[in-house]
Design a protein around this motif. Structure first.
Motif, mmCIF file in Angstrom:
data_model
loop_
_atom_site.group_PDB
_atom_site.id
_atom_site.type_symbol
_atom_site.label_atom_id
_atom_site.label_comp_id
_atom_site.label_asym_id
_atom_site.label_seq_id
_atom_site.Cartn_x
_atom_site.Cartn_y
_atom_site.Cartn_z
ATOM 1 N N LYS A 207 0.817 -1.215 0.000
ATOM 2 C CA LYS A 207 0.000 0.000 0.000
ATOM 3 C C LYS A 207 0.851 1.265 0.000
ATOM 4 O O LYS A 207 0.345 2.343 -0.306
ATOM 5 N N ARG A 208 2.114 1.123 0.318
ATOM 6 C CA ARG A 208 3.000 2.291 0.342
ATOM 7 C C ARG A 208 3.466 2.696 -1.054
ATOM 8 O O ARG A 208 3.956 3.810 -1.241
ATOM 9 N N PHE A 209 3.321 1.792 -2.036
ATOM 10 C CA PHE A 209 3.999 1.976 -3.316
ATOM 11 C C PHE A 209 3.092 2.436 -4.455
ATOM 12 O O PHE A 209 1.924 2.049 -4.532
ATOM 13 N N VAL A 210 3.694 3.223 -5.330
ATOM 14 C CA VAL A 210 3.106 3.579 -6.616
ATOM 15 C C VAL A 210 4.213 3.426 -7.654
ATOM 16 O O VAL A 210 5.339 3.878 -7.428
ATOM 17 N N ALA A 211 3.926 2.764 -8.770
ATOM 18 C CA ALA A 211 4.893 2.623 -9.862
ATOM 19 C C ALA A 211 4.454 3.502 -11.029
ATOM 20 O O ALA A 211 3.301 3.448 -11.456
ATOM 21 N N ILE A 212 5.373 4.312 -11.532
ATOM 22 C CA ILE A 212 5.068 5.272 -12.598
ATOM 23 C C ILE A 212 6.086 5.143 -13.720
ATOM 24 O O ILE A 212 7.279 4.939 -13.468
ATOM 25 N N SER A 213 5.623 5.272 -14.951
ATOM 26 C CA SER A 213 6.517 5.303 -16.105
ATOM 27 C C SER A 213 6.529 6.708 -16.716
ATOM 28 O O SER A 213 5.479 7.252 -17.054
ATOM 29 N N TYR A 214 7.731 7.261 -16.845
ATOM 30 C CA TYR A 214 7.885 8.541 -17.536
ATOM 31 C C TYR A 214 8.536 8.353 -18.907
ATOM 32 O O TYR A 214 8.696 9.319 -19.650
#
Length: 248
Positions: A207-214
């Motif tokens: 729940k602590r994580f977010v994965a993002i692609s730039y």
């Protein structure tokens, strides 16, 4: 003639304070034992010590205890090594802590190869990983040789419960192959691989994580030579110190 029974007055216990005093002394002694035991950070010994406390408090395996989470948090605070994560510090203090922690746990060559940069802004602290150290070219599969370095970063993340955003970045060279149609998918796959590793092998709360692609949309230097392109290929681990400034 009926005998009169005289009611004896109940004897008042004037020594009850000794029980509370003894409890206080016991807790005080336990506190100093904890401080001594955790003065030298050793993850395995610290875990054994924590389990010992839980066992003696009859907490192990007691899933029905509604206060279990609160007690676990209290124990975590108790066994936290002195001088650890600055819970009331700002981004600069957190950056200093991260820098000191990695300097202590990684040798110079290991840190130089794995950590591209550590810096902060008004929202949090970023640990930029050199993608070429952690992933083969055009792949989102972590290199076995890089896992030790990732373990050291995970140890830093375990010292707090802040939100973490994992950002994937690439250079602007079009990717060749059928697995990833573009740099967007490659960067996203790498960010997700790092999240999976932290969650699966270090039991960090998903729940602590977010994965993002730039993708290639946020270069830190122009993509005009091999060295610059290598700098742009990175994974940024963003420790959010102020949730109010982040909408994600």
């Amino acid at each position: 003639m009926a005998r009169k029974h005289k009611k004896h007055e109940e004897h008042e216990n004037h020594e009850r304070w000794l029980v509370s005093y003894a409890d206080f002394i016991t807790l005080l002694f336990a506190f100093f034992v904890v401080m001594y035991a955790t003065s030298n950070a050793n993850e395995e010994k610290q875990k054994e010590f924590e389990d010992s406390i839980k066992l003696n408090l009859h907490l192990v395996g007691n899933g029905s205890n509604s206060n279990g989470n609160a007690i676990d948090d209290a124990i975590a605070e108790l066994v936290m090594p002195v001088g650890n994560y600055p819970r009331k510090g700002g981004p600069q203090e957190v950056e200093d802590f991260v820098e000191r922690s990695l300097d202590k746990s990684m040798d110079g060559d290991q840190k130089k190869q794995a950590i591209q940069d550590i810096y902060h802004d008004s929202v949090g602290v970023r640990i930029a990983l050199a993608a070429s150290t952690f992933f083969p070219e055009g792949s989102a599969k972590l290199k076995m040789s890089a896992l030790t370095s990732l373990d050291k970063v995970a140890d830093v993340l375990k010292t707090n419960k802040k939100r973490i955003i994992i950002e994937g970045h690439t250079d602007d060279v079009p990717i060749v192959g059928q697995l990833f149609p573009s740099n967007w998918e490659l960067a996203g796959g790498r960010a997700t691989a790092v999240v999976r590793y932290f969650v699966k092998y270090h039991n960090l709360d998903p729940k602590r994580f977010v994965a993002i692609s730039y993708g290639d949309q946020k270069p830190i230097v122009p993509n005009d030579n091999d060295d610059h392109r290598a700098m742009n290929r990175r994974i940024e681990i963003f420790i959010v110190t102020d949730d109010k400034k982040v909408d994600i």
